[in-house]
Scaffold this active site. Sequence first.
Site, PDB file in Angstrom:
ATOM      1  NE  ARG A 242      -4.276  -1.451   0.028  1.00 32.33           N
ATOM      2  CZ  ARG A 242      -4.392  -2.563  -0.659  1.00 32.33           C
ATOM      3  NH1 ARG A 242      -3.365  -3.008  -1.381  1.00 32.33           N
ATOM      4  NH2 ARG A 242      -5.530  -3.249  -0.650  1.00 32.33           N
ATOM      5  CD  GLU A 271      -3.117   3.337  -5.151  1.00 27.61           C
ATOM      6  OE1 GLU A 271      -4.189   2.710  -5.302  1.00 27.61           O
ATOM      7  OE2 GLU A 271      -2.060   2.785  -4.825  1.00 27.61           O
ATOM      8  CG  HIS A 290      -3.164  -0.653  -6.480  1.00 25.14           C
ATOM      9  ND1 HIS A 290      -3.548   0.004  -5.347  1.00 25.14           N
ATOM     10  CD2 HIS A 290      -3.043  -1.971  -6.123  1.00 25.14           C
ATOM     11  CE1 HIS A 290      -3.660  -0.852  -4.347  1.00 25.14           C
ATOM     12  NE2 HIS A 290      -3.359  -2.061  -4.789  1.00 25.14           N
TER      13      HIS A 290
END
Length: 339
Positions: A242, A271, A290
């Site tokens: 993360r 993000e 991601h």
Amino acid sequence: MPFRIGLTRDFLTDDGRIGWGDIGLAALDAADGVEWDFIEAVDGDIPPEAVRGYDALIVLTPRVTADTLKGADRLVLVARFGVGYDNVDVEACTRHGVLVTITPDGVRGPVAVSALTMLLAAAHRLGEKDRLVRAGRWHDKLDYMGTGVTGRTLGLVGWGNIGRELSRLCAPLGMRQLAADPYADPERAAAAGVTLVELDTLLAEADFVMVTCALTPETHHLIDAGRLAGMKPTAYLVNVARGPIVDQAALTEVLTQGRIAGAALDVFEVEPPDPADPLLALDNVLLSPHAVAWTDELALGNGRGAIQAALDVAAGRTPAYPVNPAALDHPRLSSKALR
């Protein structure tokens, strides 16, 4: 009354297809006494009106908050499609008698393989070499020698589900392996050829620092400016966990100044990142949205895990991998006598 399951709508593309491909929905179609459809939630907080009348949710990226649960009188399960659950207010779920589950079996192999992919791509400077060819700079390749991994030190920040699988994958590469994880089993680590050390020791000795721990209040900015300063100037940082575990501004500074060799990031503090973020302009960082682990294998594994959790609860069984087992003591769940 049928057991109703709602999937967040971000599984769908704009034209209504399942963007992930096969996520195992056939098991829902075949289940007796079960109905399912997509709820009106694509991103942001899931509104309470979207979940009323559902017994279980299968959630990708939208957030399950305390407000989401208001009036959700039937809801007993939030099944995360993946292992991260920072988009779920677990404490609120526990208070409301809602079990939260994750899918470690689905992510273990694909995420570990993708982590190794990013490590090797960074070590071989693959992004920079790709740009050389595209820019017609073929003969500049002597200026872009990579770093071999044999005999080098891998440092795993977190030695849980993903970290242990990554250790197994890297064992044939002849790397010395260190791990920093206060919860790791020393005997299990020793059997895997992994030496457990303090985080600062790991950062000082590792040639490749791999972040695989969970994001918690304790790990937020775990890798900060001070700890980045403790890394070797020849070292690489890889983060597939993360974004907020690493202080991104501090990382950008050390990369800009060349105080570490490079980084490979699948995750970011915010993000998606701002297109003007200076990190995106650096040549010594490899970036992925991601999604580096997004494969058909991951999609089906996560889907099967989340769907099985819902079907287990529908059938009166306790599902695998709850993150808040205390919720089982809540009257809403105890009345279902899950076995």
